[in-house]
Design a protein around this motif. Sequence first.
Motif, PDB file in Angstrom:
ATOM      1  N   THR A  36      14.671   2.232  20.070  1.00 27.11           N
ATOM      2  CA  THR A  36      15.099   2.148  21.467  1.00 27.11           C
ATOM      3  C   THR A  36      14.137   2.887  22.393  1.00 27.11           C
ATOM      4  O   THR A  36      13.984   2.531  23.555  1.00 27.11           O
ATOM      5  CB  THR A  36      16.502   2.745  21.626  1.00 27.11           C
ATOM      6  OG1 THR A  36      16.500   4.103  21.133  1.00 27.11           O
ATOM      7  CG2 THR A  36      17.527   1.933  20.847  1.00 27.11           C
ATOM      8  N   GLN A  39      16.073   8.230  25.910  1.00 25.47           N
ATOM      9  CA  GLN A  39      17.011   9.344  25.792  1.00 25.47           C
ATOM     10  C   GLN A  39      18.315   8.980  26.503  1.00 25.47           C
ATOM     11  O   GLN A  39      18.383   8.025  27.279  1.00 25.47           O
ATOM     12  CB  GLN A  39      16.433  10.615  26.411  1.00 25.47           C
ATOM     13  CG  GLN A  39      15.020  10.948  25.988  1.00 25.47           C
ATOM     14  CD  GLN A  39      14.880  11.095  24.488  1.00 25.47           C
ATOM     15  OE1 GLN A  39      14.083  10.409  23.865  1.00 25.47           O
ATOM     16  NE2 GLN A  39      15.656  11.990  23.902  1.00 25.47           N
ATOM     17  N   GLU A  40      19.326   9.775  26.235  1.00 22.54           N
ATOM     18  CA  GLU A  40      20.619   9.530  26.855  1.00 22.54           C
ATOM     19  C   GLU A  40      20.495   9.526  28.377  1.00 22.54           C
ATOM     20  O   GLU A  40      19.852  10.390  28.971  1.00 22.54           O
ATOM     21  CB  GLU A  40      21.620  10.606  26.418  1.00 22.54           C
ATOM     22  CG  GLU A  40      23.021  10.366  26.908  1.00 22.54           C
ATOM     23  CD  GLU A  40      24.015  11.345  26.324  1.00 22.54           C
ATOM     24  OE1 GLU A  40      25.230  11.160  26.565  1.00 22.54           O
ATOM     25  OE2 GLU A  40      23.586  12.300  25.623  1.00 22.54           O
ATOM     26  N   TRP A  55      24.971   5.355  20.034  1.00 20.26           N
ATOM     27  CA  TRP A  55      23.539   5.605  20.190  1.00 20.26           C
ATOM     28  C   TRP A  55      23.131   6.833  19.387  1.00 20.26           C
ATOM     29  O   TRP A  55      23.846   7.837  19.370  1.00 20.26           O
ATOM     30  CB  TRP A  55      23.192   5.849  21.667  1.00 20.26           C
ATOM     31  CG  TRP A  55      23.495   4.685  22.563  1.00 20.26           C
ATOM     32  CD1 TRP A  55      24.722   4.306  23.042  1.00 20.26           C
ATOM     33  CD2 TRP A  55      22.551   3.745  23.084  1.00 20.26           C
ATOM     34  NE1 TRP A  55      24.595   3.190  23.834  1.00 20.26           N
ATOM     35  CE2 TRP A  55      23.283   2.824  23.885  1.00 20.26           C
ATOM     36  CE3 TRP A  55      21.171   3.607  22.968  1.00 20.26           C
ATOM     37  CZ2 TRP A  55      22.653   1.772  24.554  1.00 20.26           C
ATOM     38  CZ3 TRP A  55      20.549   2.558  23.628  1.00 20.26           C
ATOM     39  CH2 TRP A  55      21.288   1.655  24.405  1.00 20.26           C
ATOM     40  N   TYR A  57      19.809   9.131  19.440  1.00 21.22           N
ATOM     41  CA  TYR A  57      18.542   9.353  20.130  1.00 21.22           C
ATOM     42  C   TYR A  57      17.648  10.298  19.329  1.00 21.22           C
ATOM     43  O   TYR A  57      18.129  11.262  18.729  1.00 21.22           O
ATOM     44  CB  TYR A  57      18.781   9.970  21.510  1.00 21.22           C
ATOM     45  CG  TYR A  57      19.701   9.176  22.397  1.00 21.22           C
ATOM     46  CD1 TYR A  57      19.249   8.052  23.071  1.00 21.22           C
ATOM     47  CD2 TYR A  57      21.035   9.555  22.558  1.00 21.22           C
ATOM     48  CE1 TYR A  57      20.102   7.323  23.886  1.00 21.22           C
ATOM     49  CE2 TYR A  57      21.898   8.834  23.373  1.00 21.22           C
ATOM     50  CZ  TYR A  57      21.424   7.720  24.038  1.00 21.22           C
ATOM     51  OH  TYR A  57      22.268   6.998  24.842  1.00 21.22           O
ATOM     52  N   LYS A  61      10.855  12.505  22.981  1.00 18.95           N
ATOM     53  CA  LYS A  61      11.020  11.511  24.035  1.00 18.95           C
ATOM     54  C   LYS A  61      10.158  10.274  23.766  1.00 18.95           C
ATOM     55  O   LYS A  61       9.029  10.375  23.311  1.00 18.95           O
ATOM     56  CB  LYS A  61      10.668  12.115  25.395  1.00 18.95           C
ATOM     57  CG  LYS A  61      11.639  13.202  25.849  1.00 18.95           C
ATOM     58  CD  LYS A  61      11.280  13.728  27.235  1.00 18.95           C
ATOM     59  CE  LYS A  61      12.283  14.781  27.688  1.00 18.95           C
ATOM     60  NZ  LYS A  61      11.958  15.318  29.033  1.00 18.95           N
ATOM     61  N   GLY A  65      14.807   6.011  17.619  1.00 20.55           N
ATOM     62  CA  GLY A  65      16.118   5.776  18.220  1.00 20.55           C
ATOM     63  C   GLY A  65      16.763   4.485  17.747  1.00 20.55           C
ATOM     64  O   GLY A  65      16.094   3.466  17.550  1.00 20.55           O
ATOM     65  N   GLY A  89      16.571  10.152  15.100  1.00 17.96           N
ATOM     66  CA  GLY A  89      17.475   9.096  15.560  1.00 17.96           C
ATOM     67  C   GLY A  89      17.387   7.813  14.758  1.00 17.96           C
ATOM     68  O   GLY A  89      17.529   6.728  15.317  1.00 17.96           O
TER      69      GLY A  89
END
Length: 254
Positions: A36, A39-40, A55, A57, A61, A65, A89
């Motif tokens: 993904t 981040q949230e 999700w 994560y 960064k 994910g 993640g």
Amino acid sequence: MKLVSWNVNGLRACVNKGFNDYFSEMDADIFCIQETKLQEGQIVLEQGAEYTQYWNYALKKGYSGTAVFTKIKPLSVRFGMEEDEEPEGRIITLEFDDFYLVNVYTPNARRDLSRLDYRLEWEDRFLTYIAQLDRHKPVIVCGDLNVAHQEIDLKNAKSNRNNSGFTPEERGKMTVLLEAGFVDSFRYIYPDRTDAYTWWSYMPKVRERNVGWRIDYFLVSARLGSSILDAGIDAHVIGSDHCPISLHIDITDR
């Protein structure tokens, strides 16, 4: 039951390339994504009130994910394999009445194989993890496993020997996993199908010429093999360097 898995290689970019249209078209019972790369709070997806979202994560960064969208309410949800594992993640496990679903993004060994040792150690832990689940109820594993298992699973097997994703060590770990009681759903239905790939390099004309690798899978506990109705590869779907894959399975028909 219809399940879909897709390594989106950056969900925000994939959304701009038709992710939501494909999601709606498939109308899956469970839709899993990997890589993904967010981040949230960095994206809001409204996929309908019938879906619950989960999700996982990565701490880093823009990296790794996973996420799961499900119409079926799980009994429990677990993130990762172990309490103290590296926070990348990579795994979400959902427990349902009749099976476990494990959405996974397997670590890449890297082009220079600098992470191969870590990858192999991770594979051992992952097999232990899903084997433990399998002792309680059947397991469906889906995601980017970052390995082409057999020569039929990539276009240029000879020139890629010992390259990341096709080393004897990585292929051997997949063999061990399958021999431990799991089935590659696509090969179960289509044992001899060639030119069936799920990932292509971004180099010019590679995807157009279908010079690819099959590294995305639905694996199921062997006792679910006869319940597999079909396994699909939607190679025509653009939006990532991977394409979506699907599994149709009737678990009630065991």
